[in-house]
Design a protein around this motif. Structure first.
Motif, short mmCIF file in Angstrom:
data_model
loop_
_atom_site.label_atom_id
_atom_site.label_comp_id
_atom_site.label_asym_id
_atom_site.label_seq_id
_atom_site.Cartn_x
_atom_site.Cartn_y
_atom_site.Cartn_z
N LYS A 5 0.84 -1.19 0.00
CA LYS A 5 0.00 0.00 0.00
C LYS A 5 0.88 1.24 0.00
O LYS A 5 1.79 1.37 0.82
CB LYS A 5 -0.89 0.02 1.24
CG LYS A 5 -1.74 1.29 1.36
CD LYS A 5 -2.42 1.39 2.72
CE LYS A 5 -3.13 2.74 2.88
NZ LYS A 5 -3.68 2.90 4.25
N TYR A 6 0.59 2.16 -0.93
CA TYR A 6 1.29 3.44 -0.97
C TYR A 6 0.47 4.48 -0.20
O TYR A 6 -0.75 4.51 -0.29
CB TYR A 6 1.46 3.92 -2.41
CG TYR A 6 2.39 3.07 -3.24
CD1 TYR A 6 3.77 3.21 -3.13
CD2 TYR A 6 1.90 2.13 -4.14
CE1 TYR A 6 4.64 2.45 -3.90
CE2 TYR A 6 2.75 1.36 -4.92
CZ TYR A 6 4.12 1.52 -4.78
OH TYR A 6 4.97 0.76 -5.54
N ARG A 8 -0.92 8.28 0.30
CA ARG A 8 -1.43 9.20 -0.73
C ARG A 8 -0.32 10.08 -1.28
O ARG A 8 -0.24 10.32 -2.49
CB ARG A 8 -2.55 10.06 -0.13
CG ARG A 8 -3.83 9.29 0.19
CD ARG A 8 -4.95 10.24 0.58
NE ARG A 8 -4.66 10.96 1.81
CZ ARG A 8 -4.97 10.52 3.03
NH1 ARG A 8 -5.57 9.35 3.18
NH2 ARG A 8 -4.69 11.26 4.10
N LEU A 11 2.03 7.93 -3.52
CA LEU A 11 1.35 7.57 -4.77
C LEU A 11 1.32 8.76 -5.72
O LEU A 11 1.60 8.62 -6.93
CB LEU A 11 -0.07 7.09 -4.48
CG LEU A 11 -0.86 6.56 -5.68
CD1 LEU A 11 -0.16 5.37 -6.31
CD2 LEU A 11 -2.27 6.17 -5.24
N LYS A 14 4.77 9.20 -7.24
CA LYS A 14 5.07 8.24 -8.29
C LYS A 14 4.34 8.61 -9.59
O LYS A 14 4.91 8.51 -10.68
CB LYS A 14 4.68 6.82 -7.84
CG LYS A 14 5.60 6.25 -6.77
CD LYS A 14 5.19 4.86 -6.36
CE LYS A 14 5.45 3.85 -7.46
NZ LYS A 14 6.89 3.66 -7.75
N GLU A 15 3.10 9.02 -9.46
CA GLU A 15 2.33 9.38 -10.65
C GLU A 15 2.90 10.60 -11.36
O GLU A 15 2.76 10.74 -12.58
CB GLU A 15 0.87 9.63 -10.25
CG GLU A 15 0.14 8.35 -9.84
CD GLU A 15 -1.25 8.63 -9.28
OE1 GLU A 15 -1.53 9.82 -8.98
OE2 GLU A 15 -2.02 7.67 -9.13
#
Length: 303
Positions: A5-6, A8, A11, A14-15
């Motif tokens: 689990k990343y 928020r 995540l 990374k995006e």
């Protein structure tokens, strides 16, 4: 399949291809008293942000590998008692059985690599313990550095260790040991030791390029960046030497072995220095977080 689990924040990083710095969680659960552990972890995460990267504190919670902790998760982890200390040998078993555990240097490197994170900031690595010629007590951190491609920023090896033998093992394993800004290998709470560092680099860009070139050459393993504690925060090695010797003698007398050795020694040193060792520990971790974030930024620029 890895149950991962990343947070928020991670995540989103990374995006958007933002630089990320991994942080271990044993410093929260095993390295400091509550609530100072949580305060320090929050401060170190903010240090990473202030230097232009995103922090990813890594831990296993109820069997799930967390890459980055939400604020409430970090607070809750810091208040827990009896949290497992996870290294390479324990990580998969803890996840498979739904346990909660804090990641050591080795386990954090494994998790960071799986998450695509190339830079990790910690306090000090594990290494060869004093008397290892009888006990064979050598940290899994050294082998991990030889096989997992993550650049680890630390204030050297923990001063309770046999630094000379630790450097010898790292050389045998082919791990680059890079002193940042000085010729000597730092000794955790002390900026200097009597041991010369194999390599020296004075800026984050050079360290990032070395990481990238190792990958291009197909060489396994990562790099150890030995970042000395700021001079204003260090404890002179001469002051620490008799304290460490006394703590080690007591551990031997009590038959303390394995994973229990390091926390026992650190607690005895904390007591003997009247808390100065903890203050120095916090200062060096924050210093390492700043440098790791700069390296992560330089790596991102290269890509």
């Amino acid at each position: 399949m890895i149950d991962m689990k990343y947070s928020r924040e991670v995540l989103a990083a990374k995006e958007n291809s933002r630089p990320i710095v991994a942080l271990e969680s044993t410093i929260i659960t095993h390295g400091m008293p509550h609530p100072r552990n949580v305060e320090t972890a929050e401060r170190v995460e903010q240090d990473v942000r202030d230097a232009g990267a995103v922090p990813a504190t890594i831990a296993v919670i109820d069997g799930r590998l967390h890459i980055g902790l939400e604020a409430d998760e970090l607070t809750a982890l810091g208040a827990l008692k009896g949290v497992a200390k996870l290294s390479r040998a324990d990580l998969a078993a803890a996840m498979a059985t739904g346990r909660t555990g804090a990641t050591t240097v080795a386990a954090t490197m494994i998790a960071a690599h799986h998450a695509g994170i190339a830079v990790f900031a910690t306090g000090g690595i594990g290494g060869v313990h004093r008397g290892a010629e009888q006990s064979f007590d050598i940290s899994a951190d050294l082998q991990e550095l030889a096989q997992t491609p993550v650049t680890v920023v630390a204030a050297g090896a923990k001063a309770i260790l046999d630094i000379e033998k630790t450097l010898e093992v790292l050389e045998t394993l082919g791990v680059p040991v890079i002193a940042h800004g000085q010729d000597n290998f730092p000794a955790f709470w002390s900026a200097q030791s009597v041991h010369a560092a194999p390599l020296r680099m004075d800026d984050a860009a050079s360290i990032a390029r070395a990481h990238a070139v190792r990958g291009a050459l197909g060489l396994p393993g990562g790099q150890l960046v030995a970042n000395p504690i700021p001079a204003a925060d260090e404890i002179p090695a001469a002051n620490l030497a008799p304290i460490i010797t006394a703590a080690q003698t007591e551990a031997d007398r009590l038959g303390i072995r394995g994973k229990a050795v390091t926390p026992f020694l650190l607690q005895r040193i904390f007591e003997s220095t009247r808390g100065a060792s903890l203050d120095a520990n916090i200062a060096l971790v924050r210093n390492n977080a700043h440098l790791a974030a700069r390296i992560a930024n330089e790596l991102a620029a290269l890509h």
